[in-house]
Design an enzyme around this catalytic site. Structure first.
Site, short mmCIF file in Angstrom:
data_model
loop_
_atom_site.label_atom_id
_atom_site.label_comp_id
_atom_site.label_asym_id
_atom_site.label_seq_id
_atom_site.Cartn_x
_atom_site.Cartn_y
_atom_site.Cartn_z
N LEU A 78 -30.69 -3.12 -7.76
CA LEU A 78 -32.19 -3.46 -7.25
C LEU A 78 -31.42 -3.81 -5.82
O LEU A 78 -32.31 -3.62 -4.18
CB LEU A 78 -32.40 -4.34 -7.86
CG LEU A 78 -33.97 -5.48 -7.10
CD1 LEU A 78 -34.67 -4.81 -7.03
CD2 LEU A 78 -33.83 -6.62 -8.09
N PHE A 105 -14.92 -5.17 1.19
CA PHE A 105 -15.56 -4.13 0.42
C PHE A 105 -16.70 -4.84 0.79
O PHE A 105 -17.64 -5.38 -0.03
CB PHE A 105 -15.19 -5.19 -1.16
CG PHE A 105 -13.87 -4.80 -1.89
CD1 PHE A 105 -13.38 -2.96 -1.82
CD2 PHE A 105 -13.68 -5.67 -2.74
CE1 PHE A 105 -12.30 -2.94 -2.50
CE2 PHE A 105 -12.15 -5.08 -3.38
CZ PHE A 105 -11.73 -3.69 -3.02
N PHE A 149 -22.43 -4.02 -5.71
CA PHE A 149 -24.02 -3.99 -5.34
C PHE A 149 -24.87 -3.50 -6.66
O PHE A 149 -24.27 -3.37 -7.50
CB PHE A 149 -24.29 -3.42 -3.88
CG PHE A 149 -24.75 -4.13 -2.81
CD1 PHE A 149 -25.39 -3.74 -2.10
CD2 PHE A 149 -23.23 -4.49 -2.40
CE1 PHE A 149 -25.46 -4.39 -0.74
CE2 PHE A 149 -23.38 -4.90 -1.34
CZ PHE A 149 -24.67 -4.77 -0.46
N THR A 150 -25.85 -4.40 -6.92
CA THR A 150 -26.26 -3.87 -8.03
C THR A 150 -27.33 -3.14 -8.17
O THR A 150 -28.33 -2.99 -6.69
CB THR A 150 -27.37 -5.16 -9.13
OG1 THR A 150 -28.53 -5.46 -8.06
CG2 THR A 150 -26.54 -6.60 -9.25
N LEU A 178 -19.18 -3.52 0.72
CA LEU A 178 -20.23 -2.48 0.20
C LEU A 178 -20.38 -2.68 -1.68
O LEU A 178 -20.58 -2.37 -1.97
CB LEU A 178 -20.76 -0.64 0.06
CG LEU A 178 -21.53 -0.86 1.78
CD1 LEU A 178 -21.86 0.73 1.60
CD2 LEU A 178 -22.89 -1.55 1.59
N GLY A 179 -18.83 -3.20 -1.98
CA GLY A 179 -18.57 -3.69 -3.65
C GLY A 179 -19.17 -4.87 -4.22
O GLY A 179 -19.67 -5.49 -3.98
N TYR A 183 0.36 -1.61 0.13
CA TYR A 183 0.30 0.21 -0.40
C TYR A 183 0.97 1.42 0.33
O TYR A 183 1.95 1.26 0.72
CB TYR A 183 -0.95 0.05 0.98
CG TYR A 183 -1.45 -1.56 1.57
CD1 TYR A 183 -2.09 -2.18 0.12
CD2 TYR A 183 -2.84 -1.76 2.18
CE1 TYR A 183 -3.51 -2.51 0.48
CE2 TYR A 183 -3.52 -2.58 2.66
CZ TYR A 183 -3.84 -3.29 1.43
OH TYR A 183 -4.64 -4.43 1.88
#
Length: 301
Positions: A223, A215, A220-221, A217-218, A66
């Site tokens: 909907l 992730f 997500f569609t 929240l990685g 990193y």
């Protein structure tokens, strides 16, 4: 090590011979854009690290890739000499190129060099935990982990590493690594929308091995995001808070490492992860991770 704070959401988990807070901190976002170069606000980055420890977090996830090296140097500047309760987890198996790519580096000589670079940058004689990164930017990829993991097991016997883990791996690779040496954690992408590791999470929990998702929240569609936002709105909180709270409730072996470069956002994440989720909330959120109906199912065939 001393016992960490139990005031953080989720309580604690035992990693090898250490008790750590289930709510941890991921340091990747402390580097510059694309996880390359220094942060725009160095003082702010140092403040986030000190705030994390001040709030009782005892599990920090990092890597010398990193920056490269940037986050480890920031951790050392902010926190060294380290509190006895602090557990630093790092990762090897990839380097960085001039374009910001992550070329694999898993030959024995590569891994030895990376371990020594982490030791030097963090200013320690022994690394608490080293995760072996497999796969690539697309996710886990098939292939043997034995040669690479044998190298890390040898470094552990030499006293340079206390505990081992694997990252970005298939369940088969987890089993292969465990046949070489004991592991204390698996670090994979996993969240409400991507529950391919459901079975693995449960098997690891039964064996006392941590699962560290990244992730939250990685992937997500639209909907799925709509369902998550609806639940968050009803609870008066944010989608990220609901996603973190769901992970903590999903299984006691799940350890969170959300990253941020803001002290305010760090405190928001901690507060959000505390929100209680009712049975109705959990049932509604569970629909996010269910496979979409096939054409024959929707047509009634």
């Amino acid at each position: 090590m001393t016992t960490p704070s139990t005031s953080l959401p989720g309580g604690t988990w035992t990693l090898g011979d250490s008790t750590v807070t289930r709510f941890g901190y991921g340091a990747m976002q402390l580097a510059g854009p694309g996880v390359m170069g220094p942060p725009a606000d160095r003082d702010g980055a140092l403040a986030v690290l000190r705030e994390a420890v001040g709030l009782g977090i005892t599990h920090i996830d990092t890597s010398d890739a990193y920056g490269p090296r940037i986050t480890n140097e920031l951790i050392r500047e902010a926190l060294h000499p380290y509190p006895a309760s602090l557990f630093l987890a790092t990762k090897v198996g990839a380097t960085r190129d001039a374009r910001g790519g992550w070329p694999t580096a898993r030959r024995p000589a590569d891994l030895r060099r990376q371990v020594h670079e982490n030791l030097e940058a963090l200013g320690v004689d022994t690394l608490d935990l080293v995760n072996m990164r497999m796969g690539d930017a697309r996710g886990p990829q098939p292939g043997s982990v034995t040669e690479a993991f044998e190298t890390l097991a040898e470094l552990r016997r030499e006293g340079l590493i206390r505990h081992l883990g694997v990252s970005n791996v298939t369940p088969e690779q987890v089993a292969e690594a465990r046949s070489v040496a004991p592991i204390v954690c698996v670090q994979n992408m996993y969240n409400l929308a991507h529950r391919h590791d459901d079975g693995l999470v449960d098997r690891l929990a039964a064996d006392g091995i941590a699962y560290v998702p990244f992730f939250p929240l990685g992937g997500f569609t639209p909907l799925q995001s709509e369902v998550l936002s609806k639940v968050a709105g009803r609870l008066g909180t944010t989608p990220m808070s609901v996603a973190l709270a769901w992970l903590l409730r999903r299984s006691p072996n799940i350890l969170l490492i959300p990253g941020t470069s803001s002290t305010a956002h760090l405190r928001e994440n901690i507060a959000g992860a505390r929100i209680p989720l009712s049975g109705q909330d959990m049932a509604e959120l569970d629909t996010i991770g269910r496979p979409a109906p096939t054409g024959s199912e929707t047509d009634g065939e």
